[in-house]
Design an enzyme around this catalytic site. Structure first.
Site, PDB file in Angstrom:
ATOM      1  N   ASP A  29      -9.195  85.877   1.969  1.00 33.67           N
ATOM      2  CA  ASP A  29      -9.851  86.280   0.717  1.00 33.67           C
ATOM      3  C   ASP A  29     -10.862  87.384   1.050  1.00 33.67           C
ATOM      4  O   ASP A  29     -11.613  87.285   2.019  1.00 33.67           O
ATOM      5  CB  ASP A  29     -10.563  85.075   0.093  1.00 33.67           C
ATOM      6  CG  ASP A  29     -10.952  85.339  -1.351  1.00 33.67           C
ATOM      7  OD1 ASP A  29     -10.457  84.625  -2.244  1.00 33.67           O
ATOM      8  OD2 ASP A  29     -11.782  86.256  -1.595  1.00 33.67           O
ATOM      9  N   ILE A  30     -10.841  88.426   0.257  1.00 33.24           N
ATOM     10  CA  ILE A  30     -11.695  89.586   0.519  1.00 33.24           C
ATOM     11  C   ILE A  30     -13.177  89.283   0.244  1.00 33.24           C
ATOM     12  O   ILE A  30     -14.068  89.937   0.799  1.00 33.24           O
ATOM     13  CB  ILE A  30     -11.199  90.807  -0.315  1.00 33.24           C
ATOM     14  CG1 ILE A  30     -11.678  92.112   0.275  1.00 33.24           C
ATOM     15  CG2 ILE A  30     -11.567  90.703  -1.774  1.00 33.24           C
ATOM     16  CD1 ILE A  30     -10.950  92.534   1.506  1.00 33.24           C
ATOM     17  N   GLU A  88      -8.972  84.699 -11.997  1.00 31.40           N
ATOM     18  CA  GLU A  88      -9.161  86.134 -11.784  1.00 31.40           C
ATOM     19  C   GLU A  88      -7.833  86.869 -11.585  1.00 31.40           C
ATOM     20  O   GLU A  88      -7.623  87.929 -12.159  1.00 31.40           O
ATOM     21  CB  GLU A  88     -10.065  86.299 -10.556  1.00 31.40           C
ATOM     22  CG  GLU A  88     -10.562  87.713 -10.311  1.00 31.40           C
ATOM     23  CD  GLU A  88     -11.317  87.798  -8.974  1.00 31.40           C
ATOM     24  OE1 GLU A  88     -12.190  86.948  -8.716  1.00 31.40           O
ATOM     25  OE2 GLU A  88     -11.000  88.712  -8.202  1.00 31.40           O
ATOM     26  N   HIS A  93      -2.065  81.001  -6.520  1.00 30.98           N
ATOM     27  CA  HIS A  93      -2.583  80.992  -5.151  1.00 30.98           C
ATOM     28  C   HIS A  93      -3.399  79.740  -4.890  1.00 30.98           C
ATOM     29  O   HIS A  93      -4.036  79.210  -5.791  1.00 30.98           O
ATOM     30  CB  HIS A  93      -3.418  82.247  -4.858  1.00 30.98           C
ATOM     31  CG  HIS A  93      -4.488  82.540  -5.866  1.00 30.98           C
ATOM     32  ND1 HIS A  93      -4.219  83.127  -7.069  1.00 30.98           N
ATOM     33  CD2 HIS A  93      -5.822  82.321  -5.845  1.00 30.98           C
ATOM     34  CE1 HIS A  93      -5.344  83.280  -7.752  1.00 30.98           C
ATOM     35  NE2 HIS A  93      -6.333  82.785  -7.036  1.00 30.98           N
ATOM     36  N   HIS A  95      -6.484  78.355  -2.545  1.00 33.78           N
ATOM     37  CA  HIS A  95      -7.584  78.714  -1.647  1.00 33.78           C
ATOM     38  C   HIS A  95      -7.663  77.643  -0.558  1.00 33.78           C
ATOM     39  O   HIS A  95      -7.761  76.451  -0.865  1.00 33.78           O
ATOM     40  CB  HIS A  95      -8.930  78.698  -2.400  1.00 33.78           C
ATOM     41  CG  HIS A  95      -9.073  79.717  -3.485  1.00 33.78           C
ATOM     42  ND1 HIS A  95      -9.834  80.857  -3.336  1.00 33.78           N
ATOM     43  CD2 HIS A  95      -8.592  79.757  -4.756  1.00 33.78           C
ATOM     44  CE1 HIS A  95      -9.812  81.553  -4.467  1.00 33.78           C
ATOM     45  NE2 HIS A  95      -9.070  80.909  -5.352  1.00 33.78           N
TER      46      HIS A  95
HETATM   47  P1  AMP Z   1      -9.117  83.129  -8.703  1.00 33.12           P
HETATM   48  O1  AMP Z   1      -8.008  83.878  -9.413  1.00 33.12           O
HETATM   49  O2  AMP Z   1     -10.202  82.724  -9.662  1.00 33.12           O
HETATM   50  O3  AMP Z   1      -8.605  81.954  -7.911  1.00 33.12           O
HETATM   51  O4  AMP Z   1      -9.793  84.140  -7.683  1.00 33.12           O
HETATM   52  C1  AMP Z   1      -9.055  85.151  -7.056  1.00 33.12           C
HETATM   53  C2  AMP Z   1      -9.493  85.296  -5.616  1.00 33.12           C
HETATM   54  O5  AMP Z   1      -8.774  86.378  -5.074  1.00 33.12           O
HETATM   55  C3  AMP Z   1     -10.987  85.578  -5.430  1.00 33.12           C
HETATM   56  O6  AMP Z   1     -11.536  84.643  -4.497  1.00 33.12           O
HETATM   57  C4  AMP Z   1     -11.006  87.013  -4.881  1.00 33.12           C
HETATM   58  O7  AMP Z   1     -12.040  87.240  -3.951  1.00 33.12           O
HETATM   59  C5  AMP Z   1      -9.636  87.139  -4.247  1.00 33.12           C
HETATM   60  N1  AMP Z   1      -9.115  88.496  -4.211  1.00 33.12           N
HETATM   61  C6  AMP Z   1      -8.991  89.357  -5.250  1.00 33.12           C
HETATM   62  N2  AMP Z   1      -8.462  90.527  -4.845  1.00 33.12           N
HETATM   63  C7  AMP Z   1      -8.225  90.386  -3.510  1.00 33.12           C
HETATM   64  C8  AMP Z   1      -7.676  91.243  -2.507  1.00 33.12           C
HETATM   65  N3  AMP Z   1      -7.255  92.483  -2.780  1.00 33.12           N
HETATM   66  N4  AMP Z   1      -7.603  90.774  -1.236  1.00 33.12           N
HETATM   67  C9  AMP Z   1      -8.011  89.531  -0.927  1.00 33.12           C
HETATM   68  N5  AMP Z   1      -8.525  88.674  -1.839  1.00 33.12           N
HETATM   69  C10 AMP Z   1      -8.638  89.093  -3.112  1.00 33.12           C
END
Ligand code: AMP
Length: 131
Positions: A29-30, A88, A93, A95
């Site tokens: 995760d970024i 988001e 996905h 975590h």
């Molecule tokens: P959520 O959809 O609420 O589970 O959150 C999306 C997750 O994806 C967040 O923790 C972000 O930090 C992560 N994220 C979004 N864009 C990227 C990316 N390009 N590379 C890695 N992680 C990402």
């Protein structure tokens, strides 16, 4: 249009890759809430995790388990915690978060500030332990 996570899995957008097989892909995760915070995605585009059919969901969890074992091997933690939100990014996905205490899973606060070099090092270590 492909999701950002599909583009990551396809190598069109850079990431800190942790593991891959024909169906699933894992990368850091970024904006990590803890060191080694990893996302596991299906390569197939599905928005909501619980729309994935049972057999594939089982395989995804088995893949996530292998990632968690690799995280445990290189990151000091009591457990690898698992969370699903998807508020988001509309691409399912999981975590996977190495945790020492409950508050390490807190998503509402400040994220860790890790450099690209630090993320790269962590990803390489986990990748090398992935079996
Ligand atoms: P959520 O959809 O609420 O589970 O959150 C999306 C997750 O994806 C967040 O923790 C972000 O930090 C992560 N994220 C979004 N864009 C990227 C990316 N390009 N590379 C890695 N992680 C990402």
């Amino acid at each position: 249009m492909a999701t950002i996570f599909s583009k990551i899995a396809a190598g069109e957008i850079p990431c800190h890759k942790v593991a891959e097989n024909e169906e699933f892909f894992a990368f850091l995760d970024i904006n990590p809430v803890a060191v080694g915070h990893t996302l596991v995605i299906p390569k197939k585009e599905v928005d909501y995790l619980f729309d994935i059919d049972d057999a594939m969901l089982g395989r995804m969890m088995a893949f996530a388990k292998r990632v968690a074992r690799a995280q445990e091997a290189v990151i000091t933690c009591k457990r690898v915690g698992l969370a699903v939100m998807g508020l988001e990014v509309p691409h399912a996905h999981i975590h996977l978060i190495p945790i020492q205490k409950e508050s390490d899973m807190y998503f509402g606060g400040a994220k860790l500030k890790l450099s690209a070099e630090e993320l790269d090092k962590i990803a390489t270590q986990i990748r090398n332990e992935f079996k």
